[in-house]
Every structure is written in structure tokens, then in C-alpha cells.
Motif scaffolding. Structure first.
Motif, mmCIF file in Angstrom:
data_model
loop_
_atom_site.group_PDB
_atom_site.id
_atom_site.type_symbol
_atom_site.label_atom_id
_atom_site.label_comp_id
_atom_site.label_asym_id
_atom_site.label_seq_id
_atom_site.Cartn_x
_atom_site.Cartn_y
_atom_site.Cartn_z
ATOM 1 N N LYS A 1 20.470 63.662 -46.039
ATOM 2 C CA LYS A 1 19.551 65.283 -45.472
ATOM 3 C C LYS A 1 18.638 65.038 -44.577
ATOM 4 N N THR B 1 23.493 65.893 -35.560
ATOM 5 C CA THR B 1 22.916 66.447 -36.206
ATOM 6 C C THR B 1 21.471 66.787 -37.326
ATOM 7 N N ASP C 1 19.808 68.586 -40.412
ATOM 8 C CA ASP C 1 20.499 70.105 -41.577
ATOM 9 C C ASP C 1 18.801 70.516 -41.818
ATOM 10 N N THR C 2 17.410 70.123 -42.306
ATOM 11 C CA THR C 2 16.384 70.426 -42.213
ATOM 12 C C THR C 2 15.178 71.001 -40.890
ATOM 13 N N HIS D 1 26.839 75.621 -38.935
ATOM 14 C CA HIS D 1 26.252 74.097 -39.715
ATOM 15 C C HIS D 1 27.310 73.752 -40.673
ATOM 16 N N ALA E 1 21.874 74.961 -43.009
ATOM 17 C CA ALA E 1 20.739 74.716 -42.589
ATOM 18 C C ALA E 1 20.068 75.486 -43.129
ATOM 19 N N ASP F 1 19.864 73.746 -51.489
ATOM 20 C CA ASP F 1 21.024 73.913 -51.278
ATOM 21 C C ASP F 1 21.531 74.772 -52.608
#
Ligand SMILES: NC(=O)c1ccc[n+]([C@@H]2O[C@H](COP(=O)([O-])OP(=O)(O)OC[C@H]3O[C@@H](n4cnc5c(N)ncnc54)[C@H](O)[C@@H]3O)[C@@H](O)[C@H]2O)c1
Length: 274
Positions: free
Chosen positions: A7, A87, A89-90, A137, A142, A255
Motif C-alpha cells: 500500500k 497512485t 492508497d493512504t 481509487h 483509499a 480494508d
């Protein structure tokens, strides 16, 4: 619990306290972390600790030195994420500074502006500028976590600027969570109580000529909450550890907890249950 493996995570405020504790948990779980901070010495110490304590960890780490108050520094961190990974994710906004427990009548423009900028305005700019990478996302949503404070839910746990800034980010998080829950983004807040971290030392470095705890403010605010946890039966302080907050952050970005959105998690050992 789902894994953070691979991630891509931007961690603002990675060099001490809760940020450093979260960084270690992320790396242990295999995340690809870009850590940002303005304290070179603490960044180096944290890196040393990681190598010493964790040896061969499964995650990856890039450190970016910068100040959240400078747009070009924030941009450098985001550019690195974009160019290297394409990208995000977090996004974790853990950066925060104290207001020295200053009541409003003693809060000068410099202190007000500094605390409002670091704790609130720069948090907004950071999240806003990251939105193009976070929205729509692919796969699980995300995730953004902002570290607030019990000062964001009560008026008497810090001075005027800190309490205002932390109330503000709670509103920001709710607005973001609602605005973008249609677009595969979750936004949550952790409100820590009294936690052992680097925050006091960092304030002493920033304001060497000021009282770190304004006496009047301490009397006004702390007595009514800050020290109410007191000591346990063995005389130990009942403050929490940075890891107590890091675990809450790990929960919120998991998630498996995909339905947790727009939430604030207060982790204070029972302080605000009074
Ligand atoms: N420690 C507590 O008791 C407590 C209680 C409630 C909320 N909080 C909040 O928790 C969060 C984490 O604080 P902590 O206690 O771990 O403190 P900390 O000082 O150990 O960590 C904050 C990090 O942010 C970095 N930072 C500060 N100003 C910066 C700037 N301008 N640019 C880039 N980085 C900057 C610091 O160098 C540090 O690494 C903060 O938002 C704080 O307000 C702390």
C-alpha cells in the motif's frame, strides 16, 4: 485484519511520537511509505531505530525532509509519490504542534497563525492536493486519517489555538468523508488523549523563549482534564503510548474496516468519559 502490503502511504509527521510508531507498524506490514517531516535529527534517529529494531522489514521507505507550511515542500512529497508509484492508497496527517496551553488573551498572532497553519490549514492543503491521487481509487477505498485530539471535542484540554485547530480538522474530515464517499475514499480521525511523544520537546525547540506550559493556561485547562487520569495504584503515569494511537490508525486504514468512514475514534484511556 487485511494487510498493508504494497500500500502506497504518505505519512506526514513521521519522525517522532505517533508518526514514528505508525511508520514502524506500516513497514512491518509491508507498506510502501513516503515519510515527511521537518525534524532532521528525529528523522535520522527514527531511521536508526528502524534498522536496529526491525532489521529486514518487508516494506519500503523514502524520507522527505520538508515543512508542511511550505507549498513547495508538500508538493515535493506528492510529486515523489506520483512519479514513483502513480497512485496513493493512504494519506496520514499526523503532524501537529502545541499552543503552549495559551489562553486567548495571551495568544499573539505568531502563535495563533503557526498552530492554525500546522494543525489545520496545511492539513487541508495536503489532503486537497492529494485528492487527484486518492479519488476513484481502484479496488478497496483509499484512506485518509487525520490525527486530531481530545482538544477537538472539548474546550478545556488545551489553549485557544490548539482547541480551535483540532475542532476544525474534525469538521474537515466529516466534510471530506461525506463529499467523497461516492468516490471510493474513506476519511477518519483519531483523537488521542495524553500520550507520551516528542510534542513537548518539539515545542520547546520551536519556542525557546516561551513557557512551554503557560501557567495560567495550565491551571485553566489541564486541571479540568489533562491530568485527570493521574497515577495508577503503583504511582505510574496513566498517559498512553504512541503505539496506542498507531494501532488505532492501523485499524482505520484496514480494508476490512471498509464501512468505517467519517468516524472519530477517541483513544484516551478513559479521560473523556468523565
Ligand atoms: N501527545 C499528545 O498528548 C497528543 C494529544 C492529542 C493529540 N495529539 C496530536 O497527535 C499528533 C502527533 O503528535 P505527537 O504527540 O506524536 O507529537 P510529535 O511532536 O512527536 O510528532 C509530530 C511530528 O510532526 C512533525 N512536525 C511538526 N511540525 C511540522 C512541520 N511544520 N512540518 C513537518 N513536520 C512537522 C514533528 O517533527 C514530529 O515528527 C499531533 O497532531 C498532535 O496534535 C497529541
Amino acid at each position: 485484519m487485511a494487510t498493508q502490503k504494497d500500500k502506497v502511504t504518505l505519512l506526514m509527521g513521521c519522525a517522532s511520537g505517533m508518526g514514528a510508531a505508525t511508520l514502524k507498524m506500516l513497514l512491518a506490514d509491508g507498506a510502501k511509505v513516503v515519510g515527511f517531516d521537518n525534524n532532521r535529527e528525529n528523522m535520522a534517529d527514527t531511521l536508526d531505530e528502524i534498522v536496529e529494531e526491525m532489521g529486514d522489514y518487508p516494506g519500503t521507505l523514502e524520507m522527505v525532509y520538508g515543512d508542511v507550511r511550505r507549498a513547495e515542500d508538500r508538493r515535493r512529497a506528492l510529486d515523489l509519490v506520483r512519479e514513483k508509484y502513480g497512485t496513493l492508497d493512504t494519506l496520514l496527517y499526523v503532524v501537529g504542534v502545541l499552543d503552549l496551553m495559551c489562553p486567548a488573551h495571551k495568544t499573539d498572532d505568531d502563535l495563533w497563525q503557526y498552530v492554525m497553519d500546522v494543525n489545520c490549514n496545511d492539513c487541508f492543503y495536503t489532503v486537497r492536493d492529494a485528492l487527484p491521487l486518492l479519488l476513484d481509487h481502484e479496488g478497496p477505498a483509499a484512506s485518509v486519517v487525520i490525527v486530531g485530539s481530545v482538544g477537538g471535542i472539548y474546550g478545556s484540554t488545551a489553549g485557544a489555538a490548539y482547541v480551535t485547530s483540532k475542532h476544525a480538522v474534525l469538521g474537515l474530515a466529516r466534510n471530506l468523508a461525506w463529499s467523497y464517499h461516492w468516490r471510493n475514499l474513506r476519511v477518519n480521525v483519531v483523537n488521542p488523549g495524553a500520550i507520551i511523544s516528542g510534542i513537548l520537546g518539539n515545542a520547546m525547540e520551536k519556542w525557546p523563549d516561551r513557557d512551554v506550559m503557560d501557567e495560567e493556561g495550565n491551571d485553566l485547562y489541564n486541571v479540568r482534564g489533562g491530568v485527570s487520569l493521574g497515577l495508577d495504584a503503583d504511582g505510574n503515569s496513566m498517559m498512553g503510548d504512541s503505539e496506542d494511537i498507531a494501532r488505532a490508525i492501523m485499524f482505520l486504514i484496514d480494508d476490512d474496516n471498509k464501512f468505517v468512514n467519517g468516524e472519530q475514534m477517541t483513544i484516551d484511556g478513559g479521560w473523556t468519559s468523565f
